[in-house]
Design an enzyme around this catalytic site. Structure first.
Site, PDB file in Angstrom:
ATOM      1  N   ILE A 172      13.492  -7.716   5.455  1.00  0.00           N
ATOM      2  CA  ILE A 172      12.712  -8.063   6.649  1.00  0.00           C
ATOM      3  C   ILE A 172      11.857  -9.303   6.357  1.00  0.00           C
ATOM      4  O   ILE A 172      11.715 -10.176   7.207  1.00  0.00           O
ATOM      5  CB  ILE A 172      11.821  -6.866   7.075  1.00  0.00           C
ATOM      6  CG1 ILE A 172      12.652  -5.589   7.256  1.00  0.00           C
ATOM      7  CG2 ILE A 172      11.053  -7.200   8.345  1.00  0.00           C
ATOM      8  CD1 ILE A 172      13.611  -5.569   8.394  1.00  0.00           C
ATOM      9  N   LEU A 190       8.503  -9.407   5.385  1.00  0.00           N
ATOM     10  CA  LEU A 190       7.071  -9.270   5.691  1.00  0.00           C
ATOM     11  C   LEU A 190       6.586 -10.080   6.898  1.00  0.00           C
ATOM     12  O   LEU A 190       5.570 -10.763   6.820  1.00  0.00           O
ATOM     13  CB  LEU A 190       6.217  -9.646   4.463  1.00  0.00           C
ATOM     14  CG  LEU A 190       6.537  -8.960   3.143  1.00  0.00           C
ATOM     15  CD1 LEU A 190       5.565  -9.445   2.053  1.00  0.00           C
ATOM     16  CD2 LEU A 190       6.462  -7.454   3.262  1.00  0.00           C
ATOM     17  N   ASN A 226      -2.014  -2.340   3.825  1.00  0.00           N
ATOM     18  CA  ASN A 226      -1.132  -2.879   2.785  1.00  0.00           C
ATOM     19  C   ASN A 226      -1.221  -4.400   2.797  1.00  0.00           C
ATOM     20  O   ASN A 226      -1.196  -5.027   3.853  1.00  0.00           O
ATOM     21  CB  ASN A 226       0.307  -2.410   3.046  1.00  0.00           C
ATOM     22  CG  ASN A 226       1.259  -2.859   1.952  1.00  0.00           C
ATOM     23  OD1 ASN A 226       1.593  -4.036   1.842  1.00  0.00           O
ATOM     24  ND2 ASN A 226       1.702  -1.918   1.140  1.00  0.00           N
ATOM     25  N   ASN A 273       0.767  -4.705  -2.316  1.00  0.00           N
ATOM     26  CA  ASN A 273       2.228  -4.739  -2.316  1.00  0.00           C
ATOM     27  C   ASN A 273       2.689  -5.837  -3.270  1.00  0.00           C
ATOM     28  O   ASN A 273       2.925  -6.966  -2.869  1.00  0.00           O
ATOM     29  CB  ASN A 273       2.730  -4.990  -0.890  1.00  0.00           C
ATOM     30  CG  ASN A 273       4.237  -5.046  -0.810  1.00  0.00           C
ATOM     31  OD1 ASN A 273       4.928  -4.728  -1.775  1.00  0.00           O
ATOM     32  ND2 ASN A 273       4.755  -5.454   0.335  1.00  0.00           N
ATOM     33  N   CYS A 299       7.458  -6.361  -3.009  1.00  0.00           N
ATOM     34  CA  CYS A 299       8.476  -6.563  -1.990  1.00  0.00           C
ATOM     35  C   CYS A 299       9.573  -7.440  -2.568  1.00  0.00           C
ATOM     36  O   CYS A 299       9.314  -8.576  -2.954  1.00  0.00           O
ATOM     37  CB  CYS A 299       7.895  -7.204  -0.742  1.00  0.00           C
ATOM     38  SG  CYS A 299       9.132  -7.398   0.529  1.00  0.00           S
ATOM     39  N   ILE A 357       8.009   4.715  -5.382  1.00  0.00           N
ATOM     40  CA  ILE A 357       8.487   3.381  -5.685  1.00  0.00           C
ATOM     41  C   ILE A 357       8.687   2.573  -4.403  1.00  0.00           C
ATOM     42  O   ILE A 357       8.897   3.145  -3.328  1.00  0.00           O
ATOM     43  CB  ILE A 357       9.850   3.432  -6.441  1.00  0.00           C
ATOM     44  CG1 ILE A 357      10.876   4.198  -5.621  1.00  0.00           C
ATOM     45  CG2 ILE A 357       9.685   3.978  -7.823  1.00  0.00           C
ATOM     46  CD1 ILE A 357      12.298   4.215  -6.215  1.00  0.00           C
ATOM     47  N   GLY A 365      12.839   8.097  -0.485  1.00  0.00           N
ATOM     48  CA  GLY A 365      13.880   8.997  -0.003  1.00  0.00           C
ATOM     49  C   GLY A 365      13.407  10.333   0.512  1.00  0.00           C
ATOM     50  O   GLY A 365      14.188  11.286   0.557  1.00  0.00           O
ATOM     51  N   GLY A 404       8.995   7.101   4.330  1.00  0.00           N
ATOM     52  CA  GLY A 404       9.375   5.734   4.704  1.00  0.00           C
ATOM     53  C   GLY A 404      10.473   5.694   5.743  1.00  0.00           C
ATOM     54  O   GLY A 404      10.254   5.958   6.925  1.00  0.00           O
TER      55      GLY A 404
END
Lengths: 303, 270
Positions: A71, A73, A99, A127, A130, A191, A244, A265
């Site tokens: 994406i 950011l 964040n 963050n 990324c 993570i 996950g 997420g």
């Protein structure tokens, strides 16, 4: 009565269920589906100092049991964030973590400084990790010494809760965890996405405009679990597990392992009310198993 | 359309029809939301009993039947998701998000609408014509398909108060070639004093051509874009649509800023 309250640093959270940055927008996107006030915390999409348009399409690919994203950011920058997003976020009756990302260590510190003057923010999540930002977001957490320094710089600017989000795309996540602990972080979240790639056979091209991207979703849960396990052994910081989580069982497994909280997420895209469902699911599990306080359960894994 | 009305809901399959060799129409029973659906909007459909499929699948709302409390989606079997969806049975309950996105708007002073569809791009136009049924507007459809047997619901479109122009790639029905060819000719000879608006949905090449046509004849035109999306409601930011403007790249989102855009405001690519 089940008590799901947890404490990270000096901050109390009504339950250990949070929503991961970049998967929950600025919360307003979800209000038609449920009231985000039921969550333990809302973590905003990444805020940078200046406007970022994000990456060109295509930005996302579905993979087996997961998805790849690049994406990049996109966000309007910290000043418009304060003006346009904070009034709504402030109304949500739970903890708010903003964040933050930057191209340099100084940018992280400057964004923190600007947000310090704003009320309604309970903490920051840095963050570092990324994988989709060309300017080297990755390098902040790939190098333990740099990770420590960036955390320390942000620490100097704030007494609010400081969480550092780590990437699994390193040789030793334990080393980086140890470093951000030394840098003064209050907690670690882990993570972030796992670097991945997908190809379109018919077009003979990569499926993402940036060629590689970040893998998330159920597919990465075992990786996340191993990384959280490693971090738990190497640092004494509270661990917020990400990776996950698609249902209550997944969340409970990470708490059992020793994470003090979890972030949901990718599943927010699929079931926008998953956060509420997991909060209720954890409460039900505790009731059925006569767990009075969630901390009695956390870290009770038998190895 | 009021964005605040989107919901997560479970709708039972009311009926299933095979429309062409690989296109299916599913009618779902949802009496509360059906009257709210606007042409151009979509639902994001969870694929039942298919754990390895992560995302929902977005489909335009094809038509509504408010008396029966049903709405329909039309889809081609293009992958695992649509294949699994084809296999659901009457009464099966399907989880969906909707209504999502914006809709085709037709200004009050419009005197003629021209709908340009390629392949399954025809899907949202049935509902659009349903909604325009009681308005005194000339309606013309340009509809292109690969071959005669690929047209969807032709006899039903013929029953609507609209003039239909058809083309096929192989010439098996109507004119042979691109659907925009008869459109060029139509506009060159037509009485354009009427206030005309173009609406289009379908393959990229066709959309680019409609973009040209819209500029050439100075006609307002709206496009419904098709895009891969993880959420459908503005959270994942995966469905970026580039804005056509000089300077730094800017993106809109197909799911919440669209799927309907003024055709000359975006970059049509792919």
């Amino acid at each position: 009565m089940v008590d799901l309250n947890i404490k990270i640093g000096t901050i109390e959270f009504k339950n250990p269920v949070m929503v991961a940055s970049g998967t929950f927008g600025y919360a307003s996107e979800f209000c038609d589906f449920f009231d985000p006030s039921v969550l333990g915390a809302v973590i905003t999409k990444t805020v940078t100092e200046d406007f970022r348009p994000g990456n060109p399409p295509s930005r996302i690919v579905e993979t087996t049991g997961g998805m790849l994203n690049s994406i990049g950011l996109p966000n309007s920058g910290v000043e418009p964030f304060i003006r346009e997003k904070m009034p709504f976020l402030r109304k949500i009756k739970t903890r708010l973590i903003v964040n933050i990302a930057g191209k340099t260590g100084d940018e992280f510190a400057r964004v923190v400084e600007k947000l310090e003057a704003v009320d309604g923010i309970d903490g920051y999540e840095l963050n570092y990790s990324c994988p989709n930002v060309k300017e080297g977001g990755l390098s902040f957490s790939a190098d333990a010494a740099v990770a420590e320094k960036v955390t320390a710089n942000a620490r100097k600017k704030t007494r609010r809760l400081l969480i550092t989000k780590l990437t699994p795309n390193v040789t030793s996540i334990g080393d980086v965890g140890k470093a951000v602990e030394n840098g003064g972080a209050d907690a670690i979240s882990a993570i972030n996405t796992v670097v991945g790639m997908a190809i379109d056979l018919r077009k003979k091209k990569p499926r993402l405009s940036t060629i590689t991207g970040g893998l998330s979703g159920a597919a990465i849960k075992p990786i996340a679990m191993a990384k959280v396990y490693e971090l738990l052994k190497r640092t004494t910081l509270p661990l917020i597990a990400i990776g996950g989580i698609t249902d209550t069982t997944d969340a409970l497994e990470f708490l059992l392992l020793g994470a003090c909280a979890v972030q949901i997420g990718t599943q927010n895209f699929v079931n926008p009310a998953i956060g509420r469902d997991v909060v209720e699911g954890i409460a039900d599990y505790c009731r059925e198993n006569h767990i009075h306080h969630i901390s009695d359960f956390t870290g009770s894994l038998v190895i | 359309m009021n964005q605040n009305s989107k919901k997560m809901f479970v709708a039972p399959l009311y009926s299933k029809q095979k429309v062409t060799k690989s296109v299916y129409r599913l009618d779902f029973y949802e009496p509360d939301l059906t009257p709210l659906f606007r042409a151009g909007q979509f639902v994001n459909v969870s694929i039942p009993r298919c754990k390895e499929i992560v995302w929902r699948r977005p489909f335009s709302i094809h038509r509504v039947n408010s008396d029966k409390g049903c709405f329909s989606v039309l889809f081609d079997i293009v992958g695992r998701g649509t294949l699994a969806l084809k296999n659901i049975q009457k009464g099966d309950k399907v989880n969906m998000l909707g209504p999502l996105g914006n809709s085709f708007e037709c200004p009050d002073d419009t005197e003629q609408v021209i709908l340009i569809a390629g392949g399954l791009g025809i899907a949202p136009f049935y509902l659009f014509l349903q909604q325009l049924e009681h308005r005194d507007i000339k309606k013309t459809i340009f509809y292109g398909a690969a071959s005669a047997e690929r047209f969807c619901c032709l006899n039903e479109f013929e029953q609507l108060d609209a003039t239909l122009y058809l083309t096929t790639d192989d010439g098996s029905e109507g004119e042979s070639g691109l659907i925009t060819e008869p459109l060029w000719r139509y506009l060159e000879t037509a009485e354009l004093k009427r206030k005309t608006v173009l609406y289009t949905c379908g393959p990229t090449l066709m959309l680019k051509e409609v973009q040209k046509i819209s500029k050439q004849f100075k006609l307002p035109a709206f496009v419904s874009v098709e895009n891969v999306m993880a959420c459908g409601f503005g959270a994942c930011m995966g469905c970026a649509v580039p804005l056509d403007q000089p300077g730094e790249k800017r993106y809109l989102l197909a799911c919440t800023d669209g799927p309907v855009f003024p055709i000359n405001e975006i970059v049509i690519d792919g």
